[in-house]
Design a protein around this motif. Structure first.
Motif, PDB file in Angstrom:
ATOM      1  N   ASN A   1       0.814  -1.219   0.000  1.00 42.40           N
ATOM      2  CA  ASN A   1       0.000   0.000   0.000  1.00 42.40           C
ATOM      3  C   ASN A   1       0.849   1.271   0.000  1.00 42.40           C
ATOM      4  OD1 ASN A   1      -2.433  -1.483   0.141  1.00 42.40           O
ATOM      5  ND2 ASN A   1      -2.171  -1.743   2.350  1.00 42.40           N
ATOM      6  N   THR A   2       2.130   1.119  -0.294  1.00 40.66           N
ATOM      7  CA  THR A   2       3.052   2.252  -0.279  1.00 40.66           C
ATOM      8  C   THR A   2       3.606   2.516  -1.674  1.00 40.66           C
ATOM      9  OG1 THR A   2       3.718   1.670   1.983  1.00 40.66           O
ATOM     10  CG2 THR A   2       5.161   3.172   0.780  1.00 40.66           C
ATOM     11  N   THR A   3       3.765   3.788  -2.002  1.00 38.58           N
ATOM     12  CA  THR A   3       4.386   4.192  -3.259  1.00 38.58           C
ATOM     13  C   THR A   3       5.705   4.872  -2.941  1.00 38.58           C
ATOM     14  OG1 THR A   3       2.235   4.536  -4.318  1.00 38.58           O
ATOM     15  CG2 THR A   3       4.139   5.567  -5.348  1.00 38.58           C
ATOM     16  N   LEU A   4       6.789   4.366  -3.507  1.00 37.58           N
ATOM     17  CA  LEU A   4       8.128   4.907  -3.262  1.00 37.58           C
ATOM     18  C   LEU A   4       8.581   5.748  -4.445  1.00 37.58           C
ATOM     19  CD1 LEU A   4       9.884   1.721  -1.813  1.00 37.58           C
ATOM     20  CD2 LEU A   4       8.725   3.547  -0.544  1.00 37.58           C
ATOM     21  N   GLN A   5       9.078   6.923  -4.139  1.00 36.50           N
ATOM     22  CA  GLN A   5       9.595   7.834  -5.157  1.00 36.50           C
ATOM     23  C   GLN A   5      11.071   7.538  -5.402  1.00 36.50           C
ATOM     24  OE1 GLN A   5       9.955  11.899  -3.870  1.00 36.50           O
ATOM     25  NE2 GLN A   5       9.604  12.733  -5.913  1.00 36.50           N
ATOM     26  N   ALA A   6      11.472   7.509  -6.666  1.00 32.78           N
ATOM     27  CA  ALA A   6      12.863   7.200  -6.999  1.00 32.78           C
ATOM     28  C   ALA A   6      13.269   7.927  -8.274  1.00 32.78           C
ATOM     29  CB  ALA A   6      13.043   5.692  -7.155  1.00 32.78           C
ATOM     30  N   TRP A   7      14.573   7.975  -8.493  1.00 31.18           N
ATOM     31  CA  TRP A   7      15.124   8.597  -9.700  1.00 31.18           C
ATOM     32  C   TRP A   7      16.228   7.701 -10.260  1.00 31.18           C
ATOM     33  CZ3 TRP A   7      13.879  11.221  -5.299  1.00 31.18           C
ATOM     34  CH2 TRP A   7      13.022  12.332  -5.416  1.00 31.18           C
ATOM     35  N   LYS A   8      16.362   7.769 -11.586  1.00 29.89           N
ATOM     36  CA  LYS A   8      17.466   7.097 -12.273  1.00 29.89           C
ATOM     37  C   LYS A   8      18.243   8.143 -13.061  1.00 29.89           C
ATOM     38  CE  LYS A   8      18.526   3.842 -16.011  1.00 29.89           C
ATOM     39  NZ  LYS A   8      17.957   3.097 -17.165  1.00 29.89           N
ATOM     40  N   VAL A   9      19.542   8.260 -12.748  1.00 32.43           N
ATOM     41  CA  VAL A   9      20.417   9.185 -13.464  1.00 32.43           C
ATOM     42  C   VAL A   9      21.452   8.360 -14.215  1.00 32.43           C
ATOM     43  CG1 VAL A   9      21.980  11.145 -13.276  1.00 32.43           C
ATOM     44  CG2 VAL A   9      20.056  10.928 -11.683  1.00 32.43           C
ATOM     45  N   VAL A  10      21.568   8.612 -15.507  1.00 32.93           N
ATOM     46  CA  VAL A  10      22.479   7.840 -16.361  1.00 32.93           C
ATOM     47  C   VAL A  10      23.717   8.677 -16.677  1.00 32.93           C
ATOM     48  CG1 VAL A  10      22.752   6.600 -18.542  1.00 32.93           C
ATOM     49  CG2 VAL A  10      20.521   6.632 -17.392  1.00 32.93           C
TER      50      VAL A  10
ATOM     51  N   MET B   1      24.336   1.914  -9.090  1.00 32.35           N
ATOM     52  CA  MET B   1      24.423   2.236  -7.670  1.00 32.35           C
ATOM     53  C   MET B   1      23.041   2.615  -7.154  1.00 32.35           C
ATOM     54  SD  MET B   1      26.625   5.277  -5.786  1.00 32.35           S
ATOM     55  CE  MET B   1      28.199   4.438  -5.935  1.00 32.35           C
ATOM     56  N   MET B   2      22.697   2.106  -5.980  1.00 30.93           N
ATOM     57  CA  MET B   2      21.483   2.515  -5.272  1.00 30.93           C
ATOM     58  C   MET B   2      21.906   3.292  -4.047  1.00 30.93           C
ATOM     59  SD  MET B   2      18.896  -0.750  -5.359  1.00 30.93           S
ATOM     60  CE  MET B   2      17.868   0.009  -4.093  1.00 30.93           C
ATOM     61  N   TYR B   3      21.336   4.499  -3.890  1.00 35.38           N
ATOM     62  CA  TYR B   3      21.720   5.364  -2.772  1.00 35.38           C
ATOM     63  C   TYR B   3      20.532   5.627  -1.851  1.00 35.38           C
ATOM     64  CZ  TYR B   3      23.285   9.479  -0.168  1.00 35.38           C
ATOM     65  OH  TYR B   3      23.615  10.363   0.834  1.00 35.38           O
ATOM     66  N   PHE B   4      20.781   5.479  -0.533  1.00 37.30           N
ATOM     67  CA  PHE B   4      19.781   5.776   0.494  1.00 37.30           C
ATOM     68  C   PHE B   4      20.356   6.825   1.437  1.00 37.30           C
ATOM     69  CE2 PHE B   4      18.814   1.582  -1.053  1.00 37.30           C
ATOM     70  CZ  PHE B   4      17.427   1.573  -1.149  1.00 37.30           C
ATOM     71  N   GLY B   5      19.582   7.895   1.666  1.00 33.76           N
ATOM     72  CA  GLY B   5      20.080   9.022   2.443  1.00 33.76           C
ATOM     73  C   GLY B   5      19.851   8.906   3.939  1.00 33.76           C
ATOM     74  N   GLY B   6      20.277   9.941   4.645  1.00 35.34           N
ATOM     75  CA  GLY B   6      20.179   9.979   6.095  1.00 35.34           C
ATOM     76  C   GLY B   6      18.790  10.308   6.602  1.00 35.34           C
ATOM     77  N   ASN B   7      18.663  10.403   7.912  1.00 39.94           N
ATOM     78  CA  ASN B   7      17.335  10.553   8.523  1.00 39.94           C
ATOM     79  C   ASN B   7      16.714  11.931   8.294  1.00 39.94           C
ATOM     80  OD1 ASN B   7      19.045  12.008  10.236  1.00 39.94           O
ATOM     81  ND2 ASN B   7      17.985  11.353  12.097  1.00 39.94           N
ATOM     82  N   ALA B   8      17.517  12.916   7.883  1.00 40.00           N
ATOM     83  CA  ALA B   8      16.980  14.239   7.572  1.00 40.00           C
ATOM     84  C   ALA B   8      17.283  14.609   6.126  1.00 40.00           C
ATOM     85  CB  ALA B   8      17.570  15.282   8.518  1.00 40.00           C
ATOM     86  N   GLU B   9      17.411  13.594   5.299  1.00 39.01           N
ATOM     87  CA  GLU B   9      17.876  13.775   3.922  1.00 39.01           C
ATOM     88  C   GLU B   9      16.805  13.320   2.934  1.00 39.01           C
ATOM     89  OE1 GLU B   9      21.621  11.949   1.423  1.00 39.01           O
ATOM     90  OE2 GLU B   9      21.834  12.271   3.570  1.00 39.01           O
TER      91      GLU B   9
ATOM     92  N   PHE C   1      18.379   6.795  -6.875  1.00 39.84           N
ATOM     93  CA  PHE C   1      18.134   7.415  -5.575  1.00 39.84           C
ATOM     94  C   PHE C   1      16.708   7.072  -5.160  1.00 39.84           C
ATOM     95  CE2 PHE C   1      21.343   9.922  -7.698  1.00 39.84           C
ATOM     96  CZ  PHE C   1      22.271  10.205  -6.716  1.00 39.84           C
ATOM     97  N   VAL C   2      16.531   6.650  -3.907  1.00 37.99           N
ATOM     98  CA  VAL C   2      15.218   6.206  -3.446  1.00 37.99           C
ATOM     99  C   VAL C   2      14.827   6.950  -2.173  1.00 37.99           C
ATOM    100  CG1 VAL C   2      13.823   4.230  -2.727  1.00 37.99           C
ATOM    101  CG2 VAL C   2      15.669   3.907  -4.399  1.00 37.99           C
ATOM    102  N   ASN C   3      13.619   7.483  -2.164  1.00 38.38           N
ATOM    103  CA  ASN C   3      13.055   8.066  -0.951  1.00 38.38           C
ATOM    104  C   ASN C   3      12.263   6.991  -0.218  1.00 38.38           C
ATOM    105  OD1 ASN C   3      13.778  10.767  -0.508  1.00 38.38           O
ATOM    106  ND2 ASN C   3      12.352  11.522  -2.045  1.00 38.38           N
ATOM    107  N   PRO C   4      12.607   6.682   1.030  1.00 40.04           N
ATOM    108  CA  PRO C   4      11.846   5.674   1.779  1.00 40.04           C
ATOM    109  C   PRO C   4      10.498   6.226   2.238  1.00 40.04           C
ATOM    110  CG  PRO C   4      13.501   6.658   3.187  1.00 40.04           C
ATOM    111  CD  PRO C   4      13.711   7.244   1.829  1.00 40.04           C
ATOM    112  N   SER C   5       9.724   5.410   2.860  1.00 40.44           N
ATOM    113  CA  SER C   5       8.385   5.779   3.335  1.00 40.44           C
ATOM    114  C   SER C   5       8.417   7.069   4.150  1.00 40.44           C
ATOM    115  CB  SER C   5       7.811   4.660   4.205  1.00 40.44           C
ATOM    116  OG  SER C   5       7.604   3.490   3.456  1.00 40.44           O
ATOM    117  N   GLY C   6       7.525   7.998   3.785  1.00 40.14           N
ATOM    118  CA  GLY C   6       7.409   9.241   4.536  1.00 40.14           C
ATOM    119  C   GLY C   6       8.351  10.335   4.104  1.00 40.14           C
TER     120      GLY C   6
END
Length: 260
Positions: free
Chosen positions: A51-60, A70-78, A97-102
């Motif tokens: 039930n979740t939609t995750l926002q992501a980007w692909k840069v070539v 490469m898959m990148y996950f940011g910090g808690n305020a990022e 680049f992937v934005n996690p839930s919230g």
């Protein structure tokens, strides 16, 4: 006697507050930069997870000669969009680049369970949809995102793992006076125990720490090395703190030298 009872009630209330509201002390989703999102709109895609939609980007990186991703996950305020311009700094063909839930436009609410699930869903979708071989995938995360990358790599194959300013566990990042005052280990629902996950990883691991990190002590990063399978190395980036390490040229060079 009433004073003792009052102090007891206050102490218990504090414990309950730490237990039920700890997410507010761990996750700090920033506001969305609409101009930034609009600028990178053509690189944006979305991943459906239950039930979740995750926002992501692909840069070539068109000029790159290899087929690494490469898959990148940011910090808690990022918010992931903040790092899109850095994609050109990595010597890999595709950077995700992937934005996690919230975070960003990703729905849901952040938690340890959600972020772990998000990471696996993103990995599975990206490798399948974009035809990325697992042995060409470099998992990367910074701070809290390092915990996500570590967890994914404990469950999925990868060419390599890069963790920037990682911690061994949330517990060891909690200020010492709070650990002495309250039973933090019992209260933590989002412990992010990276020591457990690094033991399950057999591919090369690069641990990058800032020389003057004011958020995560070097010891918390170095401690991960002791729990690895002998496949991890540590690099300290001089004259950097928790934030500046992300834009330091030596950080990118260290990652590229390790990946290639």
């Amino acid at each position: 006697m009433p004073i003792i009872i009052t102090l007891g009630v206050v102490y218990i209330s504090c414990c309950l507050g730490l237990y039920f509201f700890q997410k507010r002390f761990i996750f700090f989703p920033p506001q969305i930069n609409l101009l930034l999102h609009h600028h990178w709109q053509q690189s944006e895609f979305f991943i459906q997870k239950d039930n979740t939609t995750l926002q992501a980007w692909k840069v070539v990186n068109e000029d790159c000669k290899n087929n690494y991703a490469m898959m990148y996950f940011g910090g808690n305020a990022e918010e992931a969009a903040q790092n899109l311009k850095s994609a050109r700094q990595y010597n890999v063909k595709n950077v995700f680049f992937v934005n996690p839930s919230g975070y960003g436009k990703s729905t849901g609410s952040p938690s340890q369970t959600a972020l772990y699930s998000d990471g696996l869903a993103a990995y599975d979708y990206i490798t399948r949809h974009f035809h990325i071989d697992a042995h060409d995938m470099i998992l990367t995360g910074r701070s809290l995102g390092a915990a996500v990358a570590l967890y994914i790599n404990s469950q999925r194959q990868a060419r390599a793992l890069v963790v920037i300013t990682p911690f061994d566990s949330i517990y060891n990042v909690v200020p010492l006076f709070l650990r002495r005052m309250f039973p933090i280990k019992l209260l933590l629902k989002n412990g992010f125990d990276n020591k457990v996950h690094i033991r399950s990883i057999n591919n090369p691991i690069l641990i990058i720490a800032a020389s003057d990190d004011e958020i995560i002590p070097q010891e918390a990063s170095r401690h991960l090395l002791k729990h690895s399978n002998g496949n991890a190395t540590v690099a300290i980036i001089p004259n950097t703190n928790h934030q500046s390490i992300c834009i330091n040229d030596l950080t990118f060079k260290t990652i590229n030298d390790f990946v290639v």
